[in-house]
Design a protein around this motif. Structure first.
Motif, PDB file in Angstrom:
ATOM      1  N   VAL A 173      -0.995  12.255  -9.455  1.00  0.00           N
ATOM      2  CA  VAL A 173       0.398  11.859  -9.751  1.00  0.00           C
ATOM      3  C   VAL A 173       0.520  10.335  -9.678  1.00  0.00           C
ATOM      4  O   VAL A 173       1.153   9.708 -10.537  1.00  0.00           O
ATOM      5  CB  VAL A 173       1.374  12.536  -8.759  1.00  0.00           C
ATOM      6  CG1 VAL A 173       2.781  11.959  -8.906  1.00  0.00           C
ATOM      7  CG2 VAL A 173       1.398  14.037  -8.990  1.00  0.00           C
ATOM      8  N   LEU A 174      -0.126   9.748  -8.680  1.00  0.00           N
ATOM      9  CA  LEU A 174      -0.095   8.282  -8.557  1.00  0.00           C
ATOM     10  C   LEU A 174      -0.682   7.624  -9.812  1.00  0.00           C
ATOM     11  O   LEU A 174      -0.088   6.704 -10.388  1.00  0.00           O
ATOM     12  CB  LEU A 174      -0.887   7.855  -7.311  1.00  0.00           C
ATOM     13  CG  LEU A 174      -1.166   6.363  -7.145  1.00  0.00           C
ATOM     14  CD1 LEU A 174       0.142   5.596  -6.937  1.00  0.00           C
ATOM     15  CD2 LEU A 174      -2.098   6.108  -5.962  1.00  0.00           C
ATOM     16  N   ILE A 177       1.691   7.968 -12.705  1.00  0.00           N
ATOM     17  CA  ILE A 177       2.865   7.082 -12.626  1.00  0.00           C
ATOM     18  C   ILE A 177       2.476   5.649 -12.997  1.00  0.00           C
ATOM     19  O   ILE A 177       3.215   4.951 -13.703  1.00  0.00           O
ATOM     20  CB  ILE A 177       3.499   7.151 -11.213  1.00  0.00           C
ATOM     21  CG1 ILE A 177       4.141   8.523 -11.001  1.00  0.00           C
ATOM     22  CG2 ILE A 177       4.545   6.057 -11.040  1.00  0.00           C
ATOM     23  CD1 ILE A 177       4.683   8.758  -9.605  1.00  0.00           C
ATOM     24  N   ILE A 178       1.329   5.204 -12.520  1.00  0.00           N
ATOM     25  CA  ILE A 178       0.892   3.833 -12.826  1.00  0.00           C
ATOM     26  C   ILE A 178       0.800   3.628 -14.348  1.00  0.00           C
ATOM     27  O   ILE A 178       1.339   2.665 -14.896  1.00  0.00           O
ATOM     28  CB  ILE A 178      -0.471   3.539 -12.159  1.00  0.00           C
ATOM     29  CG1 ILE A 178      -0.291   3.394 -10.651  1.00  0.00           C
ATOM     30  CG2 ILE A 178      -1.096   2.271 -12.739  1.00  0.00           C
ATOM     31  CD1 ILE A 178      -1.594   3.332  -9.873  1.00  0.00           C
ATOM     32  N   PHE A 180       2.171   5.536 -16.638  1.00  0.00           N
ATOM     33  CA  PHE A 180       3.470   5.817 -17.254  1.00  0.00           C
ATOM     34  C   PHE A 180       4.372   4.574 -17.203  1.00  0.00           C
ATOM     35  O   PHE A 180       5.004   4.216 -18.198  1.00  0.00           O
ATOM     36  CB  PHE A 180       4.127   6.982 -16.501  1.00  0.00           C
ATOM     37  CG  PHE A 180       5.417   7.452 -17.117  1.00  0.00           C
ATOM     38  CD1 PHE A 180       5.408   8.154 -18.318  1.00  0.00           C
ATOM     39  CD2 PHE A 180       6.632   7.211 -16.501  1.00  0.00           C
ATOM     40  CE1 PHE A 180       6.598   8.595 -18.892  1.00  0.00           C
ATOM     41  CE2 PHE A 180       7.824   7.645 -17.066  1.00  0.00           C
ATOM     42  CZ  PHE A 180       7.807   8.343 -18.262  1.00  0.00           C
ATOM     43  N   LEU A 243       1.342  11.176 -17.795  1.00  0.00           N
ATOM     44  CA  LEU A 243       2.132  11.787 -16.720  1.00  0.00           C
ATOM     45  C   LEU A 243       2.793  13.094 -17.179  1.00  0.00           C
ATOM     46  O   LEU A 243       2.697  14.107 -16.467  1.00  0.00           O
ATOM     47  CB  LEU A 243       3.171  10.796 -16.185  1.00  0.00           C
ATOM     48  CG  LEU A 243       3.986  11.282 -14.984  1.00  0.00           C
ATOM     49  CD1 LEU A 243       3.087  11.543 -13.780  1.00  0.00           C
ATOM     50  CD2 LEU A 243       5.073  10.271 -14.605  1.00  0.00           C
TER      51      LEU A 243
ATOM     52  N   PHE B  46       7.373   9.009  -1.274  1.00  0.00           N
ATOM     53  CA  PHE B  46       6.246   8.347  -1.932  1.00  0.00           C
ATOM     54  C   PHE B  46       6.505   8.223  -3.441  1.00  0.00           C
ATOM     55  O   PHE B  46       6.395   7.146  -4.027  1.00  0.00           O
ATOM     56  CB  PHE B  46       4.983   9.178  -1.643  1.00  0.00           C
ATOM     57  CG  PHE B  46       3.764   8.797  -2.425  1.00  0.00           C
ATOM     58  CD1 PHE B  46       3.048   7.655  -2.120  1.00  0.00           C
ATOM     59  CD2 PHE B  46       3.311   9.604  -3.463  1.00  0.00           C
ATOM     60  CE1 PHE B  46       1.910   7.321  -2.839  1.00  0.00           C
ATOM     61  CE2 PHE B  46       2.178   9.281  -4.181  1.00  0.00           C
ATOM     62  CZ  PHE B  46       1.479   8.128  -3.871  1.00  0.00           C
ATOM     63  N   LEU B  50       7.540   4.892  -5.746  1.00  0.00           N
ATOM     64  CA  LEU B  50       6.732   4.441  -6.880  1.00  0.00           C
ATOM     65  C   LEU B  50       7.625   4.123  -8.075  1.00  0.00           C
ATOM     66  O   LEU B  50       7.377   3.181  -8.831  1.00  0.00           O
ATOM     67  CB  LEU B  50       5.721   5.511  -7.286  1.00  0.00           C
ATOM     68  CG  LEU B  50       4.549   5.752  -6.328  1.00  0.00           C
ATOM     69  CD1 LEU B  50       3.676   6.878  -6.844  1.00  0.00           C
ATOM     70  CD2 LEU B  50       3.710   4.498  -6.176  1.00  0.00           C
ATOM     71  N   PHE B  51       8.691   4.933  -8.221  1.00  0.00           N
ATOM     72  CA  PHE B  51       9.545   4.763  -9.396  1.00  0.00           C
ATOM     73  C   PHE B  51      10.628   3.704  -9.215  1.00  0.00           C
ATOM     74  O   PHE B  51      10.983   3.015 -10.165  1.00  0.00           O
ATOM     75  CB  PHE B  51      10.207   6.098  -9.760  1.00  0.00           C
ATOM     76  CG  PHE B  51       9.367   6.908 -10.707  1.00  0.00           C
ATOM     77  CD1 PHE B  51       9.223   6.528 -12.035  1.00  0.00           C
ATOM     78  CD2 PHE B  51       8.699   8.042 -10.274  1.00  0.00           C
ATOM     79  CE1 PHE B  51       8.437   7.259 -12.913  1.00  0.00           C
ATOM     80  CE2 PHE B  51       7.905   8.778 -11.143  1.00  0.00           C
ATOM     81  CZ  PHE B  51       7.782   8.387 -12.463  1.00  0.00           C
ATOM     82  N   PHE B  62       1.968  -4.514  -8.976  1.00  0.00           N
ATOM     83  CA  PHE B  62       1.253  -3.415  -9.601  1.00  0.00           C
ATOM     84  C   PHE B  62       2.151  -2.304 -10.144  1.00  0.00           C
ATOM     85  O   PHE B  62       1.941  -1.817 -11.226  1.00  0.00           O
ATOM     86  CB  PHE B  62       0.246  -2.800  -8.628  1.00  0.00           C
ATOM     87  CG  PHE B  62      -0.859  -2.098  -9.342  1.00  0.00           C
ATOM     88  CD1 PHE B  62      -1.889  -2.825  -9.908  1.00  0.00           C
ATOM     89  CD2 PHE B  62      -0.859  -0.728  -9.480  1.00  0.00           C
ATOM     90  CE1 PHE B  62      -2.909  -2.180 -10.594  1.00  0.00           C
ATOM     91  CE2 PHE B  62      -1.874  -0.079 -10.157  1.00  0.00           C
ATOM     92  CZ  PHE B  62      -2.898  -0.808 -10.713  1.00  0.00           C
ATOM     93  N   LEU B  63       3.151  -1.888  -9.362  1.00  0.00           N
ATOM     94  CA  LEU B  63       3.854  -0.667  -9.744  1.00  0.00           C
ATOM     95  C   LEU B  63       4.914  -0.907 -10.811  1.00  0.00           C
ATOM     96  O   LEU B  63       5.207  -0.024 -11.601  1.00  0.00           O
ATOM     97  CB  LEU B  63       4.455  -0.010  -8.511  1.00  0.00           C
ATOM     98  CG  LEU B  63       3.361   0.419  -7.542  1.00  0.00           C
ATOM     99  CD1 LEU B  63       3.952   0.905  -6.248  1.00  0.00           C
ATOM    100  CD2 LEU B  63       2.491   1.494  -8.168  1.00  0.00           C
TER     101      LEU B  63
END
Lengths: 414, 232
Positions: A173-174, A177-178, A180, A243, B46, B50-51, B62-63
């Motif tokens: 998932v990580l 997301i990165i 995406f 994703l 978590f 991230l979002f 990075f994110l």
């Protein structure tokens, strides 16, 4: 090449993928952290380029803290990689790496520093979901408190149990997301139609020339705009689609191979910018399928001391690698007739029988490893002169003293 | 939630708050890892964390990865930076002198030196670049460079690439001293179809002299930088 969508199903018939994934990731984290950044620069570089992570920079008189943290993190990463106290080692490695990388970011906001973010997050995922980690020193230690009956039953059971690999699910998932966020930023950042055009891609290529670099892909891309179109549209489709494919439970192999190809193209065009992504994506490789394919089709009968708690725990670690159900474990107290109990001293050593040929003690382990995919090189190494002699001595010592130093159930208890 | 973020932002604590919340929650989740609800709660946090940076448009490392999010540019500005020897020769920066891995790190600094920072800051960094480069060259000459290059075995190093420029022997063995640093501004127009670079201007943007006495008083940076795109 098969990659697994753990969001669709995080159960596997073996814990190998998680064990191998953790070791690969741990080694990569050690390499990256220990060799790719000169952390002492934090003390000497005179000007900051970004400020928003400045709260992580130690005050002048405490700058030595970073050097201390460096060595602590290296030790923690070693412990994490071998699977020792994954909760503590993973948590503190994650925290300290985030702290150091955040401080470093104030003077170096390049990709090298940024890629410590997923490293830190992955360590935390492993720490939180550590109860799923089976191939580790932690699990071996935990088995100390398990009853011998439970361990022998598990070892001799024919049915293969399912293993949850939740850390890999959330790591996927990580990763999704990165990619995406990167893809969506292109869609929302301006005209996606223009971005995904050959002209736009070619201008990116020309920019590398302006910056003083050679770009071997420029000429072919400009000469054949269809290649630029494929590269541009392919980037968007892969990044935005990964994703949703993960969440929808679809296959991810095509996406991952696509990322490999695109990252390789960038490496050829300029520099291996996205090297870290290869390691991240390798976490989802179907290591167990490859291991299965590399294993022989030969069955092995193993006679072991079922009154020895330590011996049973060790053999359980080997059994995790037996994906073809090649190994059949027989307790020394109930040796089947065909294995010629009178000729062998089952009381004093473990035996492995391959095609009727017996090997004893240290060599019994070699015989087992020689049939099991990824362990076959280990079997070869165990036969190298020097290694073999040391191994035989160690095995002999442990076998002779197993009642003294290791938990074993006395024979009269049975 | 937004007002809270605004207040934290005003206090300069937004990122500190995010950092502390995440690791405090993680500490709880790691401790109570055997409770499914705790793991579940941490996982939701978590994913949300991230979002959120992307949604609120933060530049979280990075994110919120807005890398190459605009279409390929038609105008490109670049700031190649050179050290100046006392005889006026220009030498490209070797980032190993400062412990940084690649030239990409310096791109932002060069732009700020040329366009944004005040003289004091520019001088501070420029002086450091010159002094450290001299020191680095001495270490390379004397073979006592004990940085990562020394102790990281060859096989463990990142593969060499174009952004990983290093001085060759002719630079290392040069007897001169670096006395200044010059940042150029290169502006280039790229054709709309991306097939060619149409117009290039290369001009000196900033010069930091460590010691005017050591540099010929008549010295002026060459109008065209010794840089590939400026030579065409």
């Amino acid at each position: 090449m098969k990659f697994i969508n753990y969001v669709a199903d995080d159960d596997r018939p073996s814990p190998l993928n998680l064990g191998i994934g953790r070791v690969v990731f741990g080694l990569y984290a050690m390499w990256k952290f220990g060799t790719q950044v000169d952390w002492t620069t934090l003390r000497t570089w005179p000007v900051r380029i970004t400020d928003f992570t400045a709260f992580l920079v130690p005050p002048e008189q405490l700058q030595w803290v970073i050097q201390v943290e460096f060595w602590i993190v290296l030790v923690l990463l070693v412990l994490f990689t071998v699977g020792y106290r994954i909760g503590l080692s993973g948590f503190f490695a994650s925290l300290l790496i985030a702290h150091m990388a955040g401080a470093m970011y104030t003077i170096s906001n390049s990709g090298t520093t940024e890629t410590f973010v997923p490293v830190s997050l992955l360590l935390m995922i492993f720490a939180v979901y550590r109860s799923d980690v089976v191939l580790s020193l932690d699990r071996f230690r935990e088995q100390r408190t398990a009853s011998l009956d439970r361990l022998t039953t598990q070892l001799e059971a024919d049915a293969r149990q399912a293993y949850h690999l939740s850390p890999l699910k959330w790591a996927l998932v990580l990763a999704g997301i990165i990619y995406f966020l990167s893809g969506v930023s292109k869609v929302l950042g301006g005209s996606v139609v223009e971005w995904a055009s050959a002209a736009s891609m070619n201008r990116f290529m020309q920019r590398t020339i302006v910056r003083g670099y050679e770009n071997p892909l420029l000429e072919p891309l400009v000469s054949y705009p269809i290649l630029s179109d494929i590269a541009a549209i392919g980037s968007i489709v892969l990044e935005v689609g990964f994703l949703p494919a993960i969440v929808a439970g679809l296959g991810i192999s095509l996406f991952v191979v696509g990322f490999f190809v695109f990252h390789a193209a960038i490496a050829i065009a300029l520099t291996p910018f996205f090297f870290d992504q290869y390691v991240l994506l390798l976490l989802f490789f179907s290591w167990d399928s490859l291991h299965h394919r590399l294993s022989t089709a030969t069955d092995v009968d193993v006679v072991y001391d079922d009154r020895c708690h330590f011996c049973t725990r060790v053999l359980l670690q080997v059994d995790y690698w037996d994906l073809r159900d090649q190994l059949t474990f027989h307790p020394a107290t109930e040796v089947p007739e065909g294995l010629d109990g009178e000729r062998h001293d089952f009381e004093n050593a473990m035996f492995a029988f391959v095609d009727g040929e017996a090997s004893r003690g240290y060599h019994a382990f070699r015989s087992m490893f020689a049939q099991l995919g990824f362990l076959r090189p280990v079997a070869f190494l165990m036969g190298v002169p020097g290694v073999r002699q040391v191994g035989e001595r160690v095995y002999g010592y442990v076998a002779a003293n197993r009642s003294r130093y290791f938990t074993c159930r006395p024979a009269d208890e049975d | 939630m937004e007002p809270v973020i605004d207040v934290l932002d005003a206090l300069g604590l937004k990122y500190a708050f995010g950092f502390v919340v995440f690791f405090a929650a993680s500490a709880v989740a790691v401790y109570y890892h055997d409770r499914p609800r705790v793991r579940q709660g941490w996982t939701i946090l978590f994913v949300v964390m991230l979002f959120v940076p992307a949604v609120v448009g933060s530049n979280w490392p990075f994110l919120a990865w807005a890398l190459y999010d605009e279409p390929g540019p038609t105008n490109v500005t670049h700031h190649p930076t050179f050290l100046v020897e006392s005889d006026g020769d220009l030498v490209r920066l070797d980032m190993r002198a400062f412990g940084h891995g690649t030239e990409a790190v310096f791109r932002g600094y060069a732009a700020k030196m040329a366009n944004e920072w005040n003289e004091t800051t520019v001088r501070r960094l420029g002086t450091y670049l010159v002094a450290e480069s001299n020191e680095h060259r001495s270490r390379l000459r004397g073979n006592y460079d004990f940085g990562p290059e020394f102790w990281v075995p060859n096989g463990l190093r990142f593969p060499r690439h174009q952004l990983d420029y290093r001085w060759d022997q002719s630079v290392v063995t040069g007897n001169d001293t670096f006395v200044a640093v010059v940042v150029y501004r290169v502006d280039a127009n790229i054709s709309v179809d991306g097939s060619s670079i149409e117009e290039v201007t290369c001009t000196p943007a900033t010069v930091v002299e460590l010691s005017r006495a050591e540099l010929d008083r008549q010295w002026r940076p060459p109008q065209r930088a010794p840089f590939p795109v400026c030579q065409t």
